[in-house]
Motif scaffolding. Structure first.
Motif, PDB file in Angstrom:
ATOM      1  N   PRO B  98       0.744  -1.218   0.063  1.00  0.00           N
ATOM      2  CA  PRO B  98      -0.012   0.083   0.284  1.00  0.00           C
ATOM      3  C   PRO B  98       0.878   1.252   0.048  1.00  0.00           C
ATOM      4  N   VAL B  99       2.092   1.157   0.637  1.00  0.00           N
ATOM      5  CA  VAL B  99       2.837   2.571   0.527  1.00  0.00           C
ATOM      6  C   VAL B  99       3.269   2.785  -0.690  1.00  0.00           C
ATOM      7  N   LEU B 100       3.796   1.861  -1.498  1.00  0.00           N
ATOM      8  CA  LEU B 100       4.148   2.124  -2.913  1.00  0.00           C
ATOM      9  C   LEU B 100       3.004   2.216  -3.822  1.00  0.00           C
ATOM     10  N   TYR B 101       1.953   1.999  -3.434  1.00  0.00           N
ATOM     11  CA  TYR B 101       0.599   2.209  -4.188  1.00  0.00           C
ATOM     12  C   TYR B 101       0.305   3.683  -4.053  1.00  0.00           C
ATOM     13  N   TYR B 102       0.293   3.980  -2.786  1.00  0.00           N
ATOM     14  CA  TYR B 102       0.009   5.513  -2.564  1.00  0.00           C
ATOM     15  C   TYR B 102       1.031   6.727  -3.152  1.00  0.00           C
ATOM     16  N   ALA B 103       2.429   6.066  -3.167  1.00  0.00           N
ATOM     17  CA  ALA B 103       3.332   6.858  -3.458  1.00  0.00           C
ATOM     18  C   ALA B 103       3.419   6.954  -5.051  1.00  0.00           C
ATOM     19  N   LEU B 104       3.120   6.202  -5.538  1.00  0.00           N
ATOM     20  CA  LEU B 104       2.909   6.113  -7.089  1.00  0.00           C
ATOM     21  C   LEU B 104       1.593   6.870  -7.638  1.00  0.00           C
ATOM     22  N   GLY B 105       0.619   6.730  -6.612  1.00  0.00           N
ATOM     23  CA  GLY B 105      -0.564   7.359  -7.001  1.00  0.00           C
ATOM     24  C   GLY B 105      -1.129   7.469  -8.243  1.00  0.00           C
ATOM     25  N   ILE B 106      -0.954   8.553  -9.174  1.00  0.00           N
ATOM     26  CA  ILE B 106      -1.739   8.801 -10.325  1.00  0.00           C
ATOM     27  C   ILE B 106      -0.815   8.278 -11.374  1.00  0.00           C
ATOM     28  N   PHE B 107       0.562   8.096 -11.078  1.00  0.00           N
ATOM     29  CA  PHE B 107       1.630   7.650 -12.066  1.00  0.00           C
ATOM     30  C   PHE B 107       1.075   6.534 -12.676  1.00  0.00           C
ATOM     31  N   LEU B 108       0.698   5.576 -12.185  1.00  0.00           N
ATOM     32  CA  LEU B 108       0.608   4.120 -12.489  1.00  0.00           C
ATOM     33  C   LEU B 108      -0.541   4.146 -13.674  1.00  0.00           C
ATOM     34  N   PRO B 109      -1.750   4.774 -13.403  1.00  0.00           N
ATOM     35  CA  PRO B 109      -2.715   4.794 -14.594  1.00  0.00           C
ATOM     36  C   PRO B 109      -2.120   5.511 -15.904  1.00  0.00           C
ATOM     37  N   LEU B 110      -1.205   6.661 -15.513  1.00  0.00           N
ATOM     38  CA  LEU B 110      -0.592   7.546 -16.501  1.00  0.00           C
ATOM     39  C   LEU B 110       0.209   6.717 -17.357  1.00  0.00           C
ATOM     40  N   ILE B 111       0.804   5.760 -16.944  1.00  0.00           N
ATOM     41  CA  ILE B 111       1.767   4.962 -17.613  1.00  0.00           C
ATOM     42  C   ILE B 111       1.010   4.207 -18.923  1.00  0.00           C
ATOM     43  N   THR B 112      -0.417   4.071 -18.594  1.00  0.00           N
ATOM     44  CA  THR B 112      -1.129   3.210 -19.777  1.00  0.00           C
ATOM     45  C   THR B 112      -1.203   4.300 -20.917  1.00  0.00           C
ATOM     46  N   VAL B 113      -1.047   5.377 -20.999  1.00  0.00           N
ATOM     47  CA  VAL B 113      -1.104   6.621 -22.278  1.00  0.00           C
ATOM     48  C   VAL B 113       0.404   6.751 -22.401  1.00  0.00           C
ATOM     49  N   ASN B 114       1.263   6.249 -21.937  1.00  0.00           N
ATOM     50  CA  ASN B 114       2.675   6.858 -22.053  1.00  0.00           C
ATOM     51  C   ASN B 114       3.035   6.322 -23.488  1.00  0.00           C
ATOM     52  N   CYS B 115       3.225   7.090 -24.531  1.00  0.00           N
ATOM     53  CA  CYS B 115       3.547   6.486 -25.781  1.00  0.00           C
ATOM     54  C   CYS B 115       4.720   5.838 -25.852  1.00  0.00           C
ATOM     55  N   ALA B 116       5.690   6.107 -24.920  1.00  0.00           N
ATOM     56  CA  ALA B 116       7.288   5.381 -25.130  1.00  0.00           C
ATOM     57  C   ALA B 116       6.722   3.852 -24.891  1.00  0.00           C
ATOM     58  N   ILE B 117       5.657   3.583 -24.083  1.00  0.00           N
ATOM     59  CA  ILE B 117       5.556   2.097 -23.896  1.00  0.00           C
ATOM     60  C   ILE B 117       4.960   1.537 -25.364  1.00  0.00           C
ATOM     61  N   LEU B 118       4.122   2.070 -25.960  1.00  0.00           N
ATOM     62  CA  LEU B 118       3.590   1.552 -27.158  1.00  0.00           C
ATOM     63  C   LEU B 118       4.710   1.650 -28.222  1.00  0.00           C
ATOM     64  N   GLY B 119       5.456   2.786 -28.257  1.00  0.00           N
ATOM     65  CA  GLY B 119       6.587   2.730 -28.982  1.00  0.00           C
ATOM     66  C   GLY B 119       7.367   1.585 -29.209  1.00  0.00           C
ATOM     67  N   VAL B 120       8.165   1.287 -27.801  1.00  0.00           N
ATOM     68  CA  VAL B 120       8.921   0.368 -27.649  1.00  0.00           C
ATOM     69  C   VAL B 120       8.494  -1.105 -28.439  1.00  0.00           C
ATOM     70  N   SER B 121       7.092  -1.286 -28.117  1.00  0.00           N
ATOM     71  CA  SER B 121       6.387  -2.501 -28.719  1.00  0.00           C
ATOM     72  C   SER B 121       6.707  -2.702 -30.226  1.00  0.00           C
ATOM     73  N   LEU B 122       6.280  -1.279 -30.782  1.00  0.00           N
ATOM     74  CA  LEU B 122       6.191  -1.169 -32.244  1.00  0.00           C
ATOM     75  C   LEU B 122       7.647  -1.451 -32.796  1.00  0.00           C
ATOM     76  N   PHE B 123       8.468  -0.683 -32.162  1.00  0.00           N
ATOM     77  CA  PHE B 123       9.932  -0.495 -32.447  1.00  0.00           C
ATOM     78  C   PHE B 123      10.484  -2.243 -32.460  1.00  0.00           C
ATOM     79  N   MET B 124       9.959  -2.981 -31.678  1.00  0.00           N
ATOM     80  CA  MET B 124      10.531  -4.304 -31.459  1.00  0.00           C
ATOM     81  C   MET B 124       9.988  -5.124 -32.427  1.00  0.00           C
ATOM     82  N   ILE B 125       9.032  -4.813 -32.983  1.00  0.00           N
ATOM     83  CA  ILE B 125       8.423  -5.665 -34.180  1.00  0.00           C
ATOM     84  C   ILE B 125       9.282  -5.246 -35.443  1.00  0.00           C
TER      85      ILE B 125
END
Lengths: 365, 196
Positions: B98-125
């Motif tokens: 729970p401590v880490l959960y509250y520390a990351l807070g809004i960042f976690l859901p924000l990662i979903t829309v981080n284009c670097a994540i999708l970018g890496v998956s596409l580059f890898m292909i």
């Protein structure tokens, strides 16, 4: 072409369904806490559904922990002592807890989730908080913009409180508000009378609750309150007392004076009451009667501007306090009124030896 | 083999930094780079999600989409996998820390829309990597992204005392700094040659 389309839809649907299933399972397996037992003060046990915040879980069980912000973790009022099952302290609780409170197992109940059995220690005051149905018994006009409202307890028939505490008055949904709102008012009535409470309410132009009180509330109407809250109560020392109030801040002090009268409290007490004009002044005669009935009490009304006859103190209330109070090194000061008045008075008296632990106040929010 | 993995890993950090060379994942880079502390938290979360989703998406692509001839659906499939995975990580963290959960807070859901994540998956292909290589590429990109945002947070913390021309305050000066940082990283190009 058609099969290709169907295959595409099927594959994506299957992928989504698989992931959704995974999440649902994780949610059900990992975030299910089942029924949790809250042991309160080692005697009472409440069984609640886990996963909720402690504040909400307690409220479902009819235990009202004071909270001004509604559980957003900004007011810091909903502190409770969690002896077991609280888990590690969360970053959102940190700003509201002092070093000592942390060591003493205090937690912010709105941030803490119920994840298992917990052992709590709740002060008696919180356990006695509840909702009261009342009936408006009498409305007295104190002056042109202030009324005293007497509410008779209906269900439960008695409200037990300490002189100086406050309740929250519920304003039901009406023209100015789509949902019920709550505003805090101090009891002005004697604490040994549990069958009724009196509130002193000053009209705020456009105020949701005061408009309700002044325009809609009539004698015989029902009203709902909850409480009692607050620790603005008389200490049990024999130090000299200075009361300073403005406007409807007279309410808790009136209640404390009833208490001092009943106890025949011998402490020296001076009550500075500040107002703008003579027409703002009310309950003067009653205060003069307290001077007779309370052993060592003096009432000092201070009027800022006056046109008619007035032989009392004039100017700002802080100016009168400055003239009359010389040394505050062994005095307790009780203040109730606007933040500006309180801050100015405290600053002045700290120059005369007042310390924080001898300062008690009830700021209008 | 091992050497190749290391080259992939380090080139993803330095010479082919996903943020400074490709300018992906800019939104959270600009928004959450005010303090080093939060930047470290977000950087760690992004690194973890990147390393895992790149492998997951490799399997989704090569074992599910390719056999059915549905390569063109990779965008939507990758997004679904990333969103679900972030959600899953959130549930696990909430349960166990729970401590880490509250520390990351809004960042976690924000990662979903981080284009670097999708970018890496596409580059890898696009770069036709294998599963193991994808993992190192994802992890390296995550570390690189974290490095960039932490460096930026450090600069912005120092910059609080600086007198910045009115019109450049906020995102303006941040973008200029990001550009200069990108130029600096460009200097490392050639030190490592990633297999294309």
């Amino acid at each position: 072409m058609m099969t290709e389309l169907l295959v595409a839809v099927a594959v994506i649907a299957a992928l989504s369904a698989l992931l959704a299933l995974l999440l649902l399972t994780a949610d059900a397996v990992l975030l299910a806490y089942g029924e949790c037992t809250l042991t309160i003060n080692e005697e009472e046990e409440k069984v609640v559904e886990g996963g909720n915040s402690l504040l909400a879980g307690l409220m479902d069980e009819g235990i009202f922990v004071p909270s001004a912000c509604g559980g957003r973790g900004s007011c810091g009022l909903c502190k409770v002592k969690v002896l077991e099952g609280g888990g590690p302290l969360l970053p959102t609780e940190m700003p509201h807890l002092t070093e000592e409170e942390r060591e003493d197992h205090w937690r912010l109940s709105c941030q803490l989730k119920i994840r298992g059995d917990m052992a709590l220690e709740l002060p008696e005051e919180i356990l006695s908080l509840q909702e009261y149905k009342t009936r408006v018994k009498r409305i007295t006009e104190l002056n042109y913009d202030t009324r005293m409202v007497r509410l008779e307890m209906v269900e439960p028939p008695e409200l037990k409180f300490k002189a100086g505490q406050y309740i929250q008055l519920q304003t039901p949904a009406y023209g100015l508000t789509p949902e019920p709102v709550y505003r805090a008012y101090s009891m002005a009535s004697p604490a040994d009378r549990r069958d009724y409470i009196e509130l002193i309410i000053r009209r705020v132009p456009g105020g949701i609750c005061t408009t309700y009180v002044f325009e809609l509330l009539e004698e015989g109407d029902e009203a709902t309150v909850n409480g009692p809250y607050g620790d603005f109560v008389l200490s049990e020392t024999d130090r000299e007392i200075v009361f300073i109030a403005g406007g409807s801040g007279i309410a808790p002090i009136r209640s404390i004076l009833f208490q001092m009268e009943r106890e025949q409290n011998p402490r020296r007490a001076t009550f500075f009451y500040g107002c703008n004009e003579l027409r703002d002044l009310y309950l003067v005669e009653e205060m003069r009667e307290f001077e007779q009935k309370v052993p060592n009490f003096e009432y000092v009304p201070v009027v800022a501007r006056h046109e008619g006859e007035w032989d009392g103190e004039t100017g700002l209330v802080t100016e009168a306090v400055d003239r009359r109070v010389e040394d505050c090194s062994d005095t307790e000061v009780y203040l109730c009124g606007s933040p500006g008045m309180i801050d100015a008075s405290v600053k002045l008296l700290q120059g005369k030896g007042l310390t924080e632990e001898r300062t008690f106040y009830d700021k209008f929010a | 083999m091992t050497a190749q993995m290391l080259i992939i890993f380090f080139s993803a950090i330095f010479t082919d930094n996903i943020l400074l060379a490709r300018f992906l994942g800019m939104c959270s880079f600009l928004a959450v780079s005010r303090q080093i502390k939060t930047a470290v938290g977000l950087g760690a979360a992004v690194t973890f999600v990147l390393a895992c989703t790149s492998v997951l998406n490799w399997f989704v692509y090569h074992r599910l989409l390719v056999p059915f001839g549905l390569e063109y659906l990779r965008f939507i499939a990758f997004i679904i996998v990333i969103a679900a995975f972030v959600q899953f990580v959130e549930i696990v963290i909430e349960r166990f820390s729970p401590v880490l959960y509250y520390a990351l807070g809004i960042f976690l859901p924000l990662i979903t829309v981080n284009c670097a994540i999708l970018g890496v998956s596409l580059f890898m292909i696009i770069r036709e990597m294998g599963a193991v290589m994808s993992f190192f590429y994802g992890a390296g990109s995550g570390v690189g992204w974290a490095l960039a945002i932490i460096a930026m947070a450090g600069i912005r913390e120092k910059m609080q005392k600086a007198r910045i021309p009115k019109g450049l305050e906020g995102p303006g000066i941040t973008l200029i700094i990001a550009g200069i940082m990108a130029l600096a990283f460009l200097g490392l190009a050639g030190a490592l040659t990633p297999p294309q």
